[in-house]
Scaffold this active site. Structure first.
Site, mmCIF file in Angstrom:
data_model
loop_
_atom_site.group_PDB
_atom_site.id
_atom_site.type_symbol
_atom_site.label_atom_id
_atom_site.label_comp_id
_atom_site.label_asym_id
_atom_site.label_seq_id
_atom_site.Cartn_x
_atom_site.Cartn_y
_atom_site.Cartn_z
ATOM 1 N N TYR A 12 0.820 -1.462 -0.110
ATOM 2 C CA TYR A 12 0.134 -0.088 -0.104
ATOM 3 C C TYR A 12 0.928 1.269 -0.071
ATOM 4 O O TYR A 12 0.845 2.317 -0.963
ATOM 5 C CB TYR A 12 -0.887 -0.057 1.240
ATOM 6 C CG TYR A 12 -1.703 1.043 1.517
ATOM 7 C CD1 TYR A 12 -2.335 1.986 0.331
ATOM 8 C CD2 TYR A 12 -1.864 1.707 2.836
ATOM 9 C CE1 TYR A 12 -3.056 3.051 0.749
ATOM 10 C CE2 TYR A 12 -2.591 2.669 3.046
ATOM 11 C CZ TYR A 12 -3.379 3.481 1.953
ATOM 12 O OH TYR A 12 -4.061 4.401 2.427
ATOM 13 N N ALA A 74 9.369 -3.425 3.098
ATOM 14 C CA ALA A 74 8.802 -4.846 3.212
ATOM 15 C C ALA A 74 8.826 -5.439 4.533
ATOM 16 O O ALA A 74 9.646 -5.317 5.453
ATOM 17 C CB ALA A 74 9.803 -5.855 2.469
ATOM 18 N N ALA A 75 7.575 -5.854 5.058
ATOM 19 C CA ALA A 75 7.322 -6.279 6.433
ATOM 20 C C ALA A 75 5.765 -6.828 6.463
ATOM 21 O O ALA A 75 4.898 -6.623 5.899
ATOM 22 C CB ALA A 75 7.409 -5.031 7.372
ATOM 23 N N THR A 117 6.528 2.555 13.042
ATOM 24 C CA THR A 117 5.036 2.885 13.002
ATOM 25 C C THR A 117 4.772 3.612 14.473
ATOM 26 O O THR A 117 5.731 3.732 15.253
ATOM 27 C CB THR A 117 4.493 1.440 13.376
ATOM 28 O OG1 THR A 117 3.292 1.577 13.795
ATOM 29 C CG2 THR A 117 5.102 0.486 14.039
ATOM 30 N N TYR A 141 4.297 -6.557 16.843
ATOM 31 C CA TYR A 141 4.590 -5.643 15.663
ATOM 32 C C TYR A 141 5.223 -4.605 15.893
ATOM 33 O O TYR A 141 6.366 -4.182 15.162
ATOM 34 C CB TYR A 141 3.183 -5.598 14.948
ATOM 35 C CG TYR A 141 3.144 -4.523 13.932
ATOM 36 C CD1 TYR A 141 3.871 -4.482 12.736
ATOM 37 C CD2 TYR A 141 2.659 -3.138 14.039
ATOM 38 C CE1 TYR A 141 3.935 -3.592 11.715
ATOM 39 C CE2 TYR A 141 2.615 -1.946 13.134
ATOM 40 C CZ TYR A 141 3.418 -2.278 11.845
ATOM 41 O OH TYR A 141 3.517 -1.369 11.139
ATOM 42 N N LYS A 145 9.396 -3.430 14.829
ATOM 43 C CA LYS A 145 9.749 -2.106 14.290
ATOM 44 C C LYS A 145 10.784 -1.386 15.108
ATOM 45 O O LYS A 145 11.668 -0.787 14.769
ATOM 46 C CB LYS A 145 8.535 -1.277 13.946
ATOM 47 C CG LYS A 145 7.581 -1.935 12.676
ATOM 48 C CD LYS A 145 8.153 -1.822 11.718
ATOM 49 C CE LYS A 145 7.150 -2.180 10.477
ATOM 50 N NZ LYS A 145 7.918 -2.115 8.976
ATOM 51 N N ASN A 170 -1.975 6.947 11.220
ATOM 52 C CA ASN A 170 -2.823 6.171 10.727
ATOM 53 C C ASN A 170 -2.811 6.349 9.111
ATOM 54 O O ASN A 170 -3.524 7.317 8.585
ATOM 55 C CB ASN A 170 -4.299 6.030 11.155
ATOM 56 C CG ASN A 170 -4.350 5.441 12.479
ATOM 57 O OD1 ASN A 170 -3.668 5.554 13.373
ATOM 58 N ND2 ASN A 170 -5.313 4.375 12.331
ATOM 59 N N LEU A 190 -10.248 0.571 9.767
ATOM 60 C CA LEU A 190 -11.245 1.418 9.787
ATOM 61 C C LEU A 190 -11.965 1.993 8.480
ATOM 62 O O LEU A 190 -13.142 1.605 7.975
ATOM 63 C CB LEU A 190 -11.192 2.422 10.784
ATOM 64 C CG LEU A 190 -12.712 3.307 10.830
ATOM 65 C CD1 LEU A 190 -13.601 2.394 11.643
ATOM 66 C CD2 LEU A 190 -12.539 4.738 11.801
HETATM 67 N N1 UDP Z 1 -12.144 0.356 14.426
HETATM 68 C C1 UDP Z 1 -13.305 0.129 14.674
HETATM 69 N N2 UDP Z 1 -13.993 -0.788 13.665
HETATM 70 C C2 UDP Z 1 -13.270 -1.393 12.892
HETATM 71 C C3 UDP Z 1 -11.911 -1.039 12.796
HETATM 72 C C4 UDP Z 1 -11.286 -0.074 13.245
HETATM 73 O O1 UDP Z 1 -13.991 0.821 15.524
HETATM 74 O O2 UDP Z 1 -13.978 -2.213 12.341
HETATM 75 C C5 UDP Z 1 -11.179 1.448 15.046
HETATM 76 C C6 UDP Z 1 -10.110 0.838 16.107
HETATM 77 O O3 UDP Z 1 -10.360 0.492 17.279
HETATM 78 C C7 UDP Z 1 -9.184 2.225 16.064
HETATM 79 C C8 UDP Z 1 -9.601 2.857 14.859
HETATM 80 O O4 UDP Z 1 -10.695 2.337 14.358
HETATM 81 O O5 UDP Z 1 -9.509 3.011 17.152
HETATM 82 C C9 UDP Z 1 -8.395 2.755 13.684
HETATM 83 O O6 UDP Z 1 -8.295 1.506 13.685
HETATM 84 P P1 UDP Z 1 -7.385 0.743 12.410
HETATM 85 O O7 UDP Z 1 -7.357 -0.645 12.485
HETATM 86 O O8 UDP Z 1 -7.812 1.445 11.005
HETATM 87 O O9 UDP Z 1 -5.878 1.483 12.783
HETATM 88 P P2 UDP Z 1 -4.975 1.429 14.045
HETATM 89 O O10 UDP Z 1 -5.279 2.389 14.642
HETATM 90 O O11 UDP Z 1 -5.303 0.070 14.849
HETATM 91 O O12 UDP Z 1 -3.623 1.240 13.495
#
Ligand code: UDP
Length: 323
Positions: A12, A74-75, A117, A141, A145, A170, A190
């Site tokens: 991505y 790559a990871a 990250t 994870y 990193k 994010n 999300l």
């Molecule tokens: N989240 C959610 N529903 C989902 C996926 C994510 O409510 O189906 C929330 C998750 O708990 C976090 C935010 O959305 O608070 C962003 O999550 P994502 O997995 O996109 O990125 P992260 O912050 O984990 O890197």
């Protein structure tokens, strides 16, 4: 223009970075094992299918293309998977990266930009999070990193290689013309999940936790457009060549949005209601993650251009609708 080796250039963030590098006139070589990436997302003609720990292959690429700079994406990057299989993350993300750097250094590579990250911080005490915060990852994870960042620090001491680790918040959004975007399997993030729900590919979007200590009870995150991230890699790479100090840099906007705010704006952009279900908290999710971004802004003049939530969601929507 010099040639840059990009590992994970089929992924991505890697694929967007390759595209922006090419637009700026760089020659780009991609090395990717296609374990999660997509061959058709690779925009350069110079593509090698293979493993970053393959010394023979990496030496050949570096020598054949006279590479002096590398961007290493790559990871493996799934928090949940890392909790279930920590060994896989330490072998893949740490072991292979160390082998890769060792080969690079022996071939004379001088500049390395590493995809790190915000997960290195764990549950932060200070918001926005400055780079000086003592890292304390809460999953393998993030730990993997951080271990790679530490490896780079010691390799600089020994071999004078210059490096930057970019700690992303994010990553989200898609290329402006909708040709490249986020296509993970399984998808856990999300914004893509919200848009897949809007497209009818999922029945509902679950909100993981509505009882956080935030204004609307849902988690707050700092969303950064993938094109701004791509630009950040190139800025620090160019910075390293002009004497930028090695180290870790946050890449975010300094502003957070709640899960509910993301869903509300997505509904407005797609023009329909998206079915939502309030669910339990997801393990390991801090309430708020927002970057302090002064360091990268001051050191290399990088500023986000596409990271307002509207642009992030509408570019992602364009991509998902096309996909
Ligand atoms: N989240 C959610 N529903 C989902 C996926 C994510 O409510 O189906 C929330 C998750 O708990 C976090 C935010 O959305 O608070 C962003 O999550 P994502 O997995 O996109 O990125 P992260 O912050 O984990 O890197």
């Amino acid at each position: 223009m010099e040639t840059v080796l990009v590992t994970g250039g089929a992924g991505y963030i890697g694929s967007h970075t390759v595209k922006v590098l090419l637009e700026k006139g760089y020659k780009v070589v991609v090395l990717d094992d296609l374990s999660t990436g997509h061959r058709n997302a690779v925009c350069t003609e110079h593509f090698y299918l293979g493993d970053i720990a393959d010394q023979e292959l990496v030496s050949k690429i570096v020598n054949d293309h006279q590479i002096t700079s590398v961007i290493h994406f790559a990871a493996k990057s799934l928090v949940g998977e890392s909790m279930k299989s920590p060994d896989l993350y330490f072998i893949n993300n740490v072991g292979k990266s160390v082998q890769f750097f060792s080969t690079l250094v022996s071939c004379g590579v001088k500049h390395i930009v590493f995809s790190s990250t915000a997960a290195v911080y764990g549950i932060p005490e200070t918001i926005p999070i400055p780079e000086g915060t003592l890292p304390n990852p809460i999953n393998p994870y993030g730990e993997s990193k951080l271990m790679v960042e530490k490896t780079l620090r010691w390799m600089e001491e020994a071999y004078d290689v210059k490096w930057c680790a970019l700690r992303y918040f994010n990553a989200a959004g898609a290329d402006l013309n909708g040709d490249l975007g986020e296509d993970h399997f399984p998808e856990t993030h999300l914004i893509p999940l919200v848009l897949k729900t809007a497209l009818g590919q999922r029945d509902e979007i679950q909100i993981y936790g509505t009882d956080y200590e935030t204004p609307d009870g849902t988690c707050i995150r700092d969303y950064i457009h993938v094109l701004d991230l791509a630009e950040a890699h190139i800025r620090v790479l160019e910075g390293l060549k002009n004497g930028l100090k090695s180290g870790a840099y946050n890449v975010g906007t300094g502003h957070g949005y709640s899960v509910r705010e993301v869903i509300q704006l997505a509904q407005k952009i797609v023009g329909k209601e998206i079915k939502v279900r309030e669910a339990a908290r997801r393990e390991g999710d801090p309430a708020v993650l927002v970057a302090k971004v002064d360091k990268i802004q001051e050191q290399v003049g990088w500023k986000p251009r596409y990271s307002d939530l509207e642009t992030i969601i509408s570019t992602a929507w364009k991509w998902h609708s096309k996909l």
